[in-house]
Design an enzyme around this catalytic site. Structure first.
Site, mmCIF file in Angstrom:
data_model
loop_
_atom_site.group_PDB
_atom_site.id
_atom_site.type_symbol
_atom_site.label_atom_id
_atom_site.label_comp_id
_atom_site.label_asym_id
_atom_site.label_seq_id
_atom_site.Cartn_x
_atom_site.Cartn_y
_atom_site.Cartn_z
ATOM 1 N N ARG A 1 11.927 -19.113 20.502
ATOM 2 C CA ARG A 1 11.107 -18.391 21.490
ATOM 3 C C ARG A 1 11.971 -18.047 22.714
ATOM 4 O O ARG A 1 11.793 -17.019 23.348
ATOM 5 C CB ARG A 1 9.887 -19.221 21.906
ATOM 6 C CG ARG A 1 9.102 -18.610 23.074
ATOM 7 C CD ARG A 1 7.647 -19.056 23.144
ATOM 8 N NE ARG A 1 7.464 -20.477 22.969
ATOM 9 C CZ ARG A 1 7.701 -21.411 23.905
ATOM 10 N NH1 ARG A 1 8.143 -21.070 25.101
ATOM 11 N NH2 ARG A 1 7.510 -22.682 23.642
ATOM 12 N N TYR B 1 1.276 7.442 28.466
ATOM 13 C CA TYR B 1 0.821 6.916 27.171
ATOM 14 C C TYR B 1 -0.516 6.176 27.354
ATOM 15 O O TYR B 1 -0.665 5.376 28.283
ATOM 16 C CB TYR B 1 1.899 5.972 26.629
ATOM 17 C CG TYR B 1 1.514 5.267 25.368
ATOM 18 C CD1 TYR B 1 1.472 5.958 24.165
ATOM 19 C CD2 TYR B 1 1.174 3.930 25.383
ATOM 20 C CE1 TYR B 1 1.107 5.310 23.003
ATOM 21 C CE2 TYR B 1 0.811 3.277 24.221
ATOM 22 C CZ TYR B 1 0.777 3.970 23.037
ATOM 23 O OH TYR B 1 0.408 3.329 21.889
ATOM 24 N N ASP C 1 10.250 4.820 31.508
ATOM 25 C CA ASP C 1 9.999 4.692 30.068
ATOM 26 C C ASP C 1 10.869 5.734 29.373
ATOM 27 O O ASP C 1 10.649 6.931 29.503
ATOM 28 C CB ASP C 1 8.507 4.924 29.795
ATOM 29 C CG ASP C 1 8.141 4.693 28.332
ATOM 30 O OD1 ASP C 1 8.989 4.979 27.460
ATOM 31 O OD2 ASP C 1 7.019 4.238 28.068
ATOM 32 N N LYS D 1 9.712 3.510 18.139
ATOM 33 C CA LYS D 1 9.902 4.947 17.980
ATOM 34 C C LYS D 1 11.365 5.254 17.623
ATOM 35 O O LYS D 1 11.831 4.807 16.598
ATOM 36 C CB LYS D 1 9.430 5.658 19.264
ATOM 37 C CG LYS D 1 8.095 5.117 19.811
ATOM 38 C CD LYS D 1 6.908 5.368 18.907
ATOM 39 C CE LYS D 1 5.640 4.605 19.304
ATOM 40 N NZ LYS D 1 5.188 4.745 20.675
HETATM 41 C C1 LIG Z 1 4.248 4.074 21.477
HETATM 42 C C2 LIG Z 1 4.456 4.055 22.934
HETATM 43 C C3 LIG Z 1 4.145 2.906 23.680
HETATM 44 C C4 LIG Z 1 3.570 1.670 23.035
HETATM 45 O O1 LIG Z 1 4.499 1.047 22.197
HETATM 46 P P1 LIG Z 1 4.130 0.122 20.935
HETATM 47 O O2 LIG Z 1 5.450 -0.187 20.354
HETATM 48 O O3 LIG Z 1 3.217 0.911 20.063
HETATM 49 O O4 LIG Z 1 3.431 -1.077 21.487
HETATM 50 C C5 LIG Z 1 4.410 2.946 25.047
HETATM 51 N N1 LIG Z 1 4.928 4.028 25.653
HETATM 52 C C6 LIG Z 1 5.240 5.142 24.952
HETATM 53 C C7 LIG Z 1 5.822 6.308 25.655
HETATM 54 C C8 LIG Z 1 5.016 5.192 23.577
HETATM 55 O O5 LIG Z 1 5.308 6.296 22.893
#
Ligand SMILES: *Cc1c(COP(=O)(O)O)cnc(C)c1O
Length: 392
Positions: free
Chosen positions: A61, A113, A185, A210
């Site tokens: 962890r 998002y 982000d 992603k």
């Molecule tokens: C998909 C996404 C998230 C959330 O991420 P997860 O891996 O699904 O928890 C947050 N910000 C953006 C810009 C995203 O495309």
């Protein structure tokens, strides 16, 4: 570059280009056995030789060698101080908002998002943190929205799904003058195309589900910080929330990173072709894509990023066209998510952005005729042919 001795003897490989650093990571191969594919350390705990003697690993962890290699590699690629790998992009965002205290005010991109929106309103609101949404591509609007309590800017650029572009350098300066943190982000562009820390941001966050993972097979998140106090906070946070990424998913991301530059080049090339083609389709009314020369913020985009990615949003002539398209795509999948090898089409109104109140959605332009496309790595002619047939 040779690291044959131990886990702490890694290098940032500053003499290598991005592609080489993405492949050779921090340690690159495993220092004890020389395994070229960094092993998956599927262990919960680590043996100690004697009292006061630790290998640097105590309990997974807290630290795990596979996760550590990923965290170090991401810190190298984003050019930041320390990296952290978490169980999802949402977990990464949640961790970041724990930097804040009750009474603090956060400014976020207005078409953020949907899940990030939910964190603000449904979770941190309860603890007295105030979230406010503003068009980050409009510096004056940001300045107007700031209060003496503003402690964080949370920026998406390009935004999801309207593809608005924010000037990271200018916003970081504005945030720092007010003593606020600048968080970016970087999910849509990855460090291959955009490195926010080099532009002045304090923190970079990813849904690594992603483009970083890149194969639509792993849920994960990454945080990279560039300040010691933030690094200490993140370490405590991971230890306490227990949201660190598991060894197998960490390995999948290390594997994904090796082809990140190649994949991003191809995503970019396919994205550009599909965006230009969509503009010529009679049923398509408007295309949102950060790579168009007539995009309002094209100059800012070119100044801070070396590519445009493969995210495209568009409006069509009717709800019937939406229904027909989603029912008739064949090679392209109607599914949430983005950034993988497969081309995905999404309906933000009922999927990714369902949590956003209808009036705000409407104001932003996320209507019932609005679709989002993540262009994958298939042959671009096949992507266009499938879309053309489905649009009708
Ligand atoms: C998909 C996404 C998230 C959330 O991420 P997860 O891996 O699904 O928890 C947050 N910000 C953006 C810009 C995203 O495309």
């Amino acid at each position: 570059m040779k690291n044959f001795s131990n886990y702490n003897d890694f290098s940032r490989k500053e003499d290598l280009a991005f592609e080489s650093r993405a492949i050779h990571g921090a340690l690159g191969c495993e220092p004890i056995t020389g395994a070229v594919s960094f092993p998956i350390y599927q262990t919960a705990t680590f043996r100690h030789k004697a009292l006061g003697q630790s290998t640097g690993f105590d309990y997974s962890r807290l630290q795990n060698p596979t996760r550590q290699e990923l965290e170090r590699t991401m810190a190298i690629l984003e050019n930041g101080m320390e990296g952290y790998a978490l169980s999802s992009g949402q977990a990464a965002n949640m961790a970041l908002f724990t930097f804040l205290d009750p009474g603090d005010h956060v400014l976020l991109s207005d078409d953020i998002y949907g899940g990030t929106f939910r964190i603000g309103d449904d979770i941190f609101g309860k603890y007295g943190v105030n979230f406010e949404y503003v068009d980050m591509s409009d510096l004056e609007a940001v300045q107007k929205a700031m209060t003496p309590k503003t402690r964080m800017f949370f920026i998406e650029t390009p935004t999801n799904p309207m593809m608005k572009v924010a000037d990271i350098k200018a916003l970081a300066e504005l945030a720092h003058e007010a003593g606020a943190l600048c968080v970016v982000d970087n999910t849509f562009l990855t460090p291959y195309f955009q490195r926010p820390i080099e532009l002045g941001a304090d923190v970079v966050v990813h849904s690594a589900t992603k483009f970083i993972g890149g194969h639509n097979d792993t849920i994960s998140g990454i945080v990279v910080v560039n300040r010691q106090d933030l690094a200490d906070h993140m370490r405590l946070q991971l230890k306490s929330h227990g949201n660190g990424l598991d060894p197998f998913s960490s390995w999948l991301l290390l594997r994904g990173l090796k082809t990140l530059p190649l994949r991003m080049e191809k995503h970019n090339e396919n994205g550009m072709k599909v965006a230009n083609w969509l503009r010529t389709h009679p049923r398509v009314e408007k295309v949102y894509y950060a790579g168009f020369e007539d995009h309002k913020d094209y100059a800012t985009m070119c100044k801070q990023a070396s590519g445009f990615g493969s995210m495209i949003s568009f409006t069509v002539d009717s709800v019937e066209t939406v229904e027909r398209t989603l029912a008739n795509v064949d090679m392209i999948y109607f599914a949430e998510s983005l950034g993988g090898t497969e081309t995905l089409i999404t309906y933000p109104m009922t999927q990714t952005h369902e949590s956003i109140p209808a009036d705000i959605r409407e104001k932003l332009g996320i209507t019932d005729r609005f679709l989002r496309l993540s262009v994958g790595l298939e042959n671009v002619d096949d992507i266009i042919r499938d879309l053309n047939r489905a649009l009708g």
